[in-house]
Enzyme design. Structure first.
Site, short mmCIF file in Angstrom:
data_model
loop_
_atom_site.label_atom_id
_atom_site.label_comp_id
_atom_site.label_asym_id
_atom_site.label_seq_id
_atom_site.Cartn_x
_atom_site.Cartn_y
_atom_site.Cartn_z
CG PHE A 1 76.48 -0.20 57.68
CD1 PHE A 1 77.63 -0.27 57.21
CD2 PHE A 1 76.19 -0.52 59.12
CE1 PHE A 1 78.60 -0.85 57.91
CE2 PHE A 1 77.62 -0.85 60.03
CZ PHE A 1 78.73 -1.11 59.00
CG ASP B 1 70.30 -4.05 61.48
OD1 ASP B 1 70.40 -3.75 62.67
OD2 ASP B 1 71.34 -4.12 60.68
CE LYS C 1 76.50 0.13 65.75
NZ LYS C 1 75.96 0.00 64.52
C1 LIG Z 1 76.51 -1.17 63.46
C2 LIG Z 1 75.59 -1.65 62.78
C3 LIG Z 1 75.79 -3.15 62.39
C4 LIG Z 1 76.92 -3.75 62.51
O1 LIG Z 1 77.25 -3.91 63.92
P1 LIG Z 1 78.71 -4.56 64.32
O2 LIG Z 1 78.66 -4.75 65.83
O3 LIG Z 1 79.54 -3.41 64.02
O4 LIG Z 1 79.01 -5.60 63.70
C5 LIG Z 1 74.78 -3.84 61.87
N1 LIG Z 1 73.66 -2.89 61.41
C6 LIG Z 1 73.23 -1.65 61.85
C7 LIG Z 1 72.01 -1.02 61.37
C8 LIG Z 1 74.34 -1.14 62.73
O5 LIG Z 1 74.19 0.25 62.74
#
Ligand SMILES: *Cc1c(COP(=O)(O)O)cnc(C)c1O
Length: 400
Positions: A140, A225, A254
């Site tokens: 994700f 990520d 985040k």
């Molecule tokens: C939440 C998340 C994203 C996307 O972040 P947004 O601010 O919603 O665009 C990307 N990678 C990971 C691992 C995430 O948990």
């Protein structure tokens, strides 16, 4: 107005792209949330880890207010006095040479993908438009067209094609598959050190090290990520730290916002980040002084208030106690620090009914992938509050 009034307003006027629990939050403080009826809940989701510091952290609030009174946005056409400090503090924090702030997580991953492509063309000299990035099943990375182009989740993709080419997907945790997938056009491997949205999937021990080795041996970039796993969530600053692995490109988001104002960032050393030239890439709001000031304090309080250490100690305690609950519904309890997944058996009837029951007892969580309950409270949670939560979780996990 009551809960149902707000729900029908949103049903009538808001796009229905989420299926939230029927609780309408009005106020938050630390680990607690309060709804419009005055009920109190323990937040065990933390806005998917954007609230590591707890709700409305007083220091971050103070920074937000003070900065908002001075200057909020200049665009990058002019300089501001917060961005340089944020970049330096991010570099000091993570050990990378340079930082590039963006806003949402998806944008930051997109930036990392652009950087890796630029790197492979400029440094390895492969033909234009042939670069490939390897990602993992269950990944994700956000909801933009490019991010969903390599999602393995049908619901994220259906009706949204055509997709961005240049990605391949291999099984998560399978280093043999990774070694086989690497080819002369490979620019990078994009990995979540723990897959949060996929259901708190922890790869086999040593996998991150193996990914690091395969990337180094083949001279390709490792992009981590850590938007969800970073900034203390797993009991270390970065989840990659558990295996002493240093990715070439690090993506944060985040919790960099402190929950106040979206800030994400890409970090890399100069030989990589230095490839970006004026005009290559940009964002109107990326690096704005309000976001930069907020992010600086969001980082500062994680460190000065020992949130990483707390996540390690309390997370281990919480996970152990959850695993002890004699539930016929639970298949596995897993995770690191305060990123904990409780996977239910298929006979459990899905996670939603557990989330609803927990809501009734004052604990807010969200099921992920139907059958995983994610427990990820703010990193400031203490043992007494975890015990309070466990008293409420126990009867729910042991119900019929
Ligand atoms: C939440 C998340 C994203 C996307 O972040 P947004 O601010 O919603 O665009 C990307 N990678 C990971 C691992 C995430 O948990």
């Amino acid at each position: 107005m009551k809960t149902n009034d707000y729900i029908s307003l949103l049903d009538r006027y808001g796009a229905q792209n989420y299926l939230p629990l029927d609780v309408v939050i009005q106020r938050g403080e630390g680990v607690w949330l309060y709804d419009v009826e005055g009920n109190r809940y323990l937040d065990c989701l933390s806005a998917y880890s954007a609230i590591n510091q707890g709700h409305v952290h007083p220091k971050i609030l103070e920074t937000l207010i003070n900065q908002a009174k001075k200057i909020t946005l200049t665009s990058r056409a002019f300089r501001n006095d917060q961005l340089p400090l944020l970049c330096k503090e991010l570099a000091d924090l993570t050990g990378y040479d340079m930082a590039l702030p963006m806003n949402s997580g998806a944008e930051a991953v997109e930036t990392a993908v652009k950087l890796a492509r630029k790197w492979v063309y400029q440094v390895k000299g492969i033909p234009q438009d042939t670069a490939e990035i390897i990602a993992f099943e269950g990944n994700f990375h956000g909801r933009t067209i490019t991010m969903i182009s390599f999602s393995s989740e049908a619901a994220y993709r259906e009706d949204f094609g055509p997709f961005t080419p240049g990605f391949s997907i291999i099984p998560y945790g399978d280093h043999g598959a990774l070694a086989r997938a690497v080819n002369p056009t490979t620019a990078a491997v994009l990995i979540e050190p723990i897959q949060g949205e996929a259901g708190v999937i922890v790869p086999p021990d040593g996998f991150l090290k193996q990914v690091r080795e395969i990337c180094s041996e083949n001279n390709i970039l490792m992009i981590a990520d850590e938007i969800q796993t970073g900034l203390g969530r797993t009991g270390r600053l970065l989840a990659c730290d558990h295996e002493s692995v240093r990715p070439d490109i690090l993506v944060l988001g985040k919790a960099l916002s402190g929950g106040f104002y979206p800030v994400s960032a890409v970090l890399a050393d100069r030989p990589i980040m230095g490839l970006f030239q004026p005009g290559d890439h940009g964002s109107t709001f990326g690096g704005n002084p309000l976001g930069a000031a907020v992010a600086r304090t969001a980082i500062e309080v994680i460190l000065s208030e020992n949130m990483i250490q707390n996540a390690a100690v309390i997370g281990e305690y919480f996970q152990e106690r959850l695993a002890e609950i004699p539930s016929k519904h639970v298949k596995e309890v897993r995770g690191k620090g305060l990123l904990i997944g409780v996977e239910l058996k298929s006979s459990a009837g899905g996670g939603r009914r557990f989330a609803k029951k927990l809501q009734e007892s004052g604990v807010l969580i969200k099921e992920t992938h139907d059958n995983v309950l994610r427990f990820a409270p703010p990193l400031i949670i203490d043992r007494d509050t975890v015990n309070w939560a466990l008293e409420r979780i126990f009867p729910v996990l042991t119900m019929d």
